[in-house]
Design an enzyme around this catalytic site. Sequence first.
Site, PDB file in Angstrom:
ATOM      1  N   ALA A   1      24.919  -6.078 -18.579  1.00  0.00           N
ATOM      2  CA  ALA A   1      25.469  -7.432 -19.103  1.00  0.00           C
ATOM      3  C   ALA A   1      26.741  -7.263 -20.062  1.00  0.00           C
ATOM      4  CB  ALA A   1      24.292  -8.080 -19.900  1.00  0.00           C
TER       5      ALA A   1
ATOM      6  N   ALA B   1      19.593  -5.262 -29.564  1.00  0.00           N
ATOM      7  CA  ALA B   1      19.340  -4.045 -28.834  1.00  0.00           C
ATOM      8  C   ALA B   1      18.862  -4.152 -27.624  1.00  0.00           C
ATOM      9  CB  ALA B   1      18.133  -3.593 -29.527  1.00  0.00           C
TER      10      ALA B   1
ATOM     11  N   ARG C   1      22.647   4.825 -52.113  1.00  0.00           N
ATOM     12  CA  ARG C   1      23.836   4.090 -51.781  1.00  0.00           C
ATOM     13  C   ARG C   1      24.523   5.051 -50.451  1.00  0.00           C
ATOM     14  NH1 ARG C   1      27.043   2.827 -57.659  1.00  0.00           N
ATOM     15  NH2 ARG C   1      25.065   1.705 -58.413  1.00  0.00           N
TER      16      ARG C   1
ATOM     17  N   CYS D   1      26.931  -3.481 -32.424  1.00  0.00           N
ATOM     18  CA  CYS D   1      25.266  -3.676 -32.097  1.00  0.00           C
ATOM     19  C   CYS D   1      24.682  -2.877 -33.378  1.00  0.00           C
ATOM     20  CB  CYS D   1      24.968  -3.492 -30.877  1.00  0.00           C
ATOM     21  SG  CYS D   1      25.841  -4.557 -29.649  1.00  0.00           S
TER      22      CYS D   1
END
Length: 318
Positions: free
Chosen positions: A317, A222, A181, A200
């Site tokens: 971008a 990615a 965990r 991301c």
Amino acid sequence: MSIVEEPYLQLIRDILEKGHEKSDRTGTGTKSLFGYQMRFNLAEGFPLLTTKKVPFGLIKSELLWFLRGDTNIRFLLEHNNHIWDEWAFKNWVESDEYHGPDMTNFGLRAQEDDNFNKVYQDEKKKFCQKIVEDQEFANKFGNLGDVYGAQWRHWQTRNGETIDQIKDVIETIKNNPDSRRMIVTAWNPEDVPLSALPPCHTLFQFYVNDGKLSCQLYQRSADVFLGVPFNIASYALLTHMIARETGLEVGEFVHTLGDAHIYLNHLDQVNEQLQRKPNDAPTLWLNPEKKNIMDFEMEDIKVKNYHSHSAIKAPVAV
């Protein structure tokens, strides 16, 4: 050839050979693969790419920014780090308080129109200067919302409390290293609409075996040419730092990618990179006097023997 760098170069080759052309949020277009994994043995060298220059100072200042729990770009700008400028700038030019030149779709327009690009760069420079000089303005327009730092260090619970995931995972590594965990997540569905850029690199997990600490990152989206080289080095650095605090050696960094893409306006750049011969990987130096991950400053983290090819520029971008 640098063994450490090869998995990344193979990722580029695989996308160019097998990738699917897709549209995307930015309107740029990509070649994309889904579900890709790279493994880096951190004992063999630090995975900072040598086939193009990767600015390590930006990587370590961004990671320290995350670890501070900070979400305001002011700290980054004070360390000459402009990685996150565009997203904060977007919030500013879309606000009712902005009365400058039209910045609609500034990302694409700056690529296509040199005259507009000069205006855009000038406006962004003025914005960044004001963030550094004006605390009130920075508080209002420099904050990116609940991005990585907030989720890592101040996860909001339903009863109004917060969870420090970094502190908790370090304590688990120390006290229960066989736990399954040992996870830190930045993906909070409630906060996604409120973030300048939803995370991301969404979730990472630690694994301890034979006195070595390994880390696996799941990255939903990615940007292979611009973003992934930073992500590889950043999580490798994080693994080294946590290994230091927990008294372990480093094992592997495992990088699992969801949508792994090369933007269509980066194809020339990746082909240029593939023509270059990798150099030996550098080594990482951490100040031996620093044991606690929260005590590290910029000067406590360095790479040695980093010999790279020149940088390769490409548009972001947004």
